[in-house]
Scaffold this motif. Structure first.
Motif, short mmCIF file in Angstrom:
data_model
loop_
_atom_site.label_atom_id
_atom_site.label_comp_id
_atom_site.label_asym_id
_atom_site.label_seq_id
_atom_site.Cartn_x
_atom_site.Cartn_y
_atom_site.Cartn_z
N LEU A 83 0.85 -1.18 0.00
CA LEU A 83 0.00 0.00 0.00
C LEU A 83 0.88 1.24 0.00
CD1 LEU A 83 -2.84 1.21 0.15
CD2 LEU A 83 -2.74 0.93 2.63
N SER A 84 0.93 1.90 -1.15
CA SER A 84 1.85 3.02 -1.35
C SER A 84 1.09 4.34 -1.41
CB SER A 84 2.62 2.81 -2.66
OG SER A 84 3.37 3.95 -2.99
N GLY A 85 1.68 5.36 -0.81
CA GLY A 85 1.07 6.68 -0.86
C GLY A 85 1.02 7.25 -2.26
N ILE A 86 2.01 6.93 -3.08
CA ILE A 86 2.06 7.48 -4.43
C ILE A 86 2.05 6.40 -5.51
CG2 ILE A 86 3.19 9.62 -3.72
CD1 ILE A 86 5.83 8.38 -4.81
N GLY A 87 1.74 5.17 -5.14
CA GLY A 87 1.69 4.09 -6.13
C GLY A 87 3.05 3.61 -6.57
N ARG A 88 4.06 3.82 -5.72
CA ARG A 88 5.43 3.43 -6.04
C ARG A 88 5.60 1.92 -5.95
NH1 ARG A 88 9.37 5.89 -2.06
NH2 ARG A 88 8.83 7.76 -3.19
N VAL A 89 6.14 1.33 -6.99
CA VAL A 89 6.44 -0.10 -7.02
C VAL A 89 7.64 -0.36 -6.12
CG1 VAL A 89 7.18 -1.99 -8.53
CG2 VAL A 89 5.57 -0.29 -9.38
N PRO A 90 7.63 -1.46 -5.34
CA PRO A 90 8.79 -1.76 -4.50
C PRO A 90 10.05 -1.93 -5.35
CG PRO A 90 7.02 -3.37 -4.15
CD PRO A 90 6.58 -2.45 -5.22
N ASP A 91 11.13 -1.28 -4.92
CA ASP A 91 12.37 -1.28 -5.68
C ASP A 91 13.03 -2.65 -5.79
OD1 ASP A 91 12.17 1.48 -6.03
OD2 ASP A 91 13.23 1.89 -4.16
N THR A 92 12.96 -3.45 -4.74
CA THR A 92 13.74 -4.68 -4.72
C THR A 92 12.98 -5.90 -5.24
OG1 THR A 92 13.15 -5.14 -2.42
CG2 THR A 92 15.16 -3.88 -2.80
N LEU A 93 11.77 -5.68 -5.75
CA LEU A 93 11.03 -6.78 -6.37
C LEU A 93 11.15 -6.59 -7.88
CD1 LEU A 93 9.30 -9.22 -5.56
CD2 LEU A 93 7.30 -7.76 -5.77
N GLU A 94 11.95 -7.44 -8.51
CA GLU A 94 12.17 -7.33 -9.95
C GLU A 94 10.84 -7.38 -10.70
OE1 GLU A 94 15.14 -6.85 -11.39
OE2 GLU A 94 16.16 -6.86 -9.45
N SER A 95 10.76 -6.65 -11.82
CA SER A 95 9.49 -6.55 -12.55
C SER A 95 8.99 -7.92 -13.00
CB SER A 95 9.62 -5.60 -13.74
OG SER A 95 10.60 -6.05 -14.64
N GLU A 96 9.89 -8.82 -13.39
CA GLU A 96 9.47 -10.16 -13.82
C GLU A 96 8.83 -10.93 -12.66
OE1 GLU A 96 11.94 -13.98 -15.13
OE2 GLU A 96 12.07 -12.32 -16.60
N GLU A 97 9.45 -10.87 -11.49
CA GLU A 97 8.88 -11.56 -10.32
C GLU A 97 7.58 -10.90 -9.90
OE1 GLU A 97 9.70 -13.04 -5.76
OE2 GLU A 97 11.27 -11.88 -6.76
N ARG A 98 7.54 -9.57 -9.94
CA ARG A 98 6.32 -8.87 -9.57
C ARG A 98 5.16 -9.28 -10.49
NH1 ARG A 98 6.94 -3.80 -11.22
NH2 ARG A 98 5.08 -3.66 -12.46
N GLU A 99 5.41 -9.30 -11.79
CA GLU A 99 4.37 -9.70 -12.74
C GLU A 99 3.93 -11.14 -12.51
OE1 GLU A 99 6.06 -8.81 -16.56
OE2 GLU A 99 6.11 -6.66 -16.12
N HIS A 100 4.88 -12.02 -12.20
CA HIS A 100 4.56 -13.41 -11.90
C HIS A 100 3.67 -13.50 -10.66
CE1 HIS A 100 5.03 -17.71 -11.25
NE2 HIS A 100 5.48 -17.45 -10.04
N ARG A 101 4.05 -12.78 -9.62
CA ARG A 101 3.26 -12.79 -8.37
C ARG A 101 1.88 -12.17 -8.60
NH1 ARG A 101 5.53 -16.31 -4.74
NH2 ARG A 101 7.77 -16.01 -4.71
#
Length: 196
Positions: free
Chosen positions: A125-143
């Motif tokens: 839950l982000s105040g500005i919709g910021r994606v977590p830096d340490t979660l790679e985009s490929e893993e994030r998309e998979h999750r």
């Protein structure tokens, strides 16, 4: 009109909550045993919004604040909110203003995976919709494709959930609180229509 409705009054102008107080409020609203008196209504409304509306047994859930993530390499980590359904876990990492600490989201996903297997969802839950830096985009998309990770933002997602809670709530006092909370969120955080 103003004498009756005090439309400009908002209790949050006086208490100006920090990250921990916001987490306390969210955990209380999600707790079916909370003093709000609405049972699992608010929790069910959140589950519907994240695609988990068929989750059974919401009345027996246990909501924990600052849940210790024992068994991780970084044992000092504490998840802001954990909603434990016994067979399913809903974790919420609340980041209204700050960014993620190093490997924080990855650690929380590992903790949830150890405890619940594949039956979990971590909400960032982000105040500005910021994606977590340490979660790679490929893993994030998979999750995300497995509904194990969701990025929600305050100004849109949280505000809309609070509106839905207010509309469904049976208590006038809690409806007023939810209105003030939603108005505070809308005033403090940007309304986002796309990922930032």
């Amino acid at each position: 009109y103003e004498r009756k409705y005090a439309s400009g009054f908002n209790v949050f102008e006086f208490i100006r909550p920090d990250e921990n107080r916001l987490s306390d409020i969210l955990a209380h609203l999600l707790d079916p045993r909370g003093r709000h008196g609405q049972g699992d209504l608010f929790l069910r409304l959140l589950l519907e919004r994240v695609g988990l509306g068929d989750r059974p047994g919401t009345r027996e859930t246990i909501v924990t604040r600052e849940r210790s993530t024992h068994g991780l390499a970084n044992a000092r980590r504490r998840m802001d909110i954990l909603v434990d359904f016994a067979e399913f876990g809903l974790g919420i990492e609340n980041k209204p203003w700050a960014g993620e600490q190093i490997d924080q989201v990855r650690d929380y996903i590992h903790f949830l995976e150890k405890r619940y297997g594949t039956s979990f969802l971590l909400i960032y839950l982000s105040g500005i919709g910021r994606v977590p830096d340490t979660l790679e985009s490929e893993e994030r998309e998979h999750r995300e494709s497995r509904n194990q990770f969701r990025l929600l933002n305050y100004g849109t997602d949280l505000a809309n959930w609070l509106s839905a809670c207010r509309n469904a709530c049976g208590s006038k006092a809690i409806r007023c609180f939810l209105r003030d909370f939603r108005n505070y969120v809308r005033g403090e955080f940007p309304v986002l229509t796309a990922e930032v």
